[in-house]
Design a protein around this motif. Structure first.
Motif, short mmCIF file in Angstrom:
data_model
loop_
_atom_site.label_atom_id
_atom_site.label_comp_id
_atom_site.label_asym_id
_atom_site.label_seq_id
_atom_site.Cartn_x
_atom_site.Cartn_y
_atom_site.Cartn_z
N SER A 67 -1.22 -5.72 -13.61
CA SER A 67 -1.84 -6.39 -12.46
C SER A 67 -3.29 -5.97 -12.32
CB SER A 67 -1.07 -6.08 -11.19
OG SER A 67 -1.17 -4.70 -10.91
N ARG A 68 -4.05 -6.82 -11.67
CA ARG A 68 -5.47 -6.54 -11.42
C ARG A 68 -5.69 -6.42 -9.92
NH1 ARG A 68 -9.37 -9.87 -15.11
NH2 ARG A 68 -10.67 -8.31 -14.17
N SER A 69 -6.87 -5.97 -9.57
CA SER A 69 -7.19 -5.78 -8.15
C SER A 69 -7.38 -7.12 -7.46
CB SER A 69 -8.46 -4.95 -8.03
OG SER A 69 -8.24 -3.66 -8.56
N ASP A 70 -7.23 -7.12 -6.16
CA ASP A 70 -7.28 -8.34 -5.37
C ASP A 70 -8.71 -8.60 -4.88
OD1 ASP A 70 -6.63 -10.54 -3.87
OD2 ASP A 70 -5.64 -9.42 -2.27
N VAL A 71 -9.39 -9.55 -5.50
CA VAL A 71 -10.78 -9.86 -5.16
C VAL A 71 -10.86 -10.52 -3.79
CG1 VAL A 71 -12.80 -11.19 -5.85
CG2 VAL A 71 -11.40 -10.08 -7.58
N VAL A 72 -9.97 -11.44 -3.51
CA VAL A 72 -10.01 -12.16 -2.23
C VAL A 72 -9.76 -11.21 -1.07
CG1 VAL A 72 -8.93 -13.99 -0.90
CG2 VAL A 72 -9.32 -14.30 -3.34
#
Length: 83
Positions: free
Chosen positions: A35-40
């Motif tokens: 998983s990647r970080s949440d930009v929104v």
């Protein structure tokens, strides 16, 4: 064109950016190892923090005087003497 930001406004902007950075680094978009970080979420939290701080501290707005009102102009039309 140069945009000048007051000291309070600059501090508020830096705090909002730091909060957004930390939310981005410490949040996960989906569970799992890839998983990647949440930009929104990071942008939303930064905007929320900046908005709250501007409301609390005024955003560095100075007490500026309103511009002087412009006096009304009268227009005179020369007449030719003929009707």
């Amino acid at each position: 064109m140069t945009v000048q930001i007051g000291e309070v406004g600059a501090v508020i902007l830096v705090i909002g950016c730091l909060v957004g950075y930390f939310v981005f680094k410490h949040s996960k978009n989906t569970p799992g190892p890839a998983s990647r970080s949440d930009v929104v979420g990071a942008i939303g939290s930064a905007v929320a923090v900046i908005t709250a701080l501007v409301i609390l501290f005024g955003g560095g707005s100075e007490h500026r005087e309103a511009p002087a009102p412009v006096p009304p102009q009268t227009v005179t039309v020369p007449t030719t003497g003929q009707r």
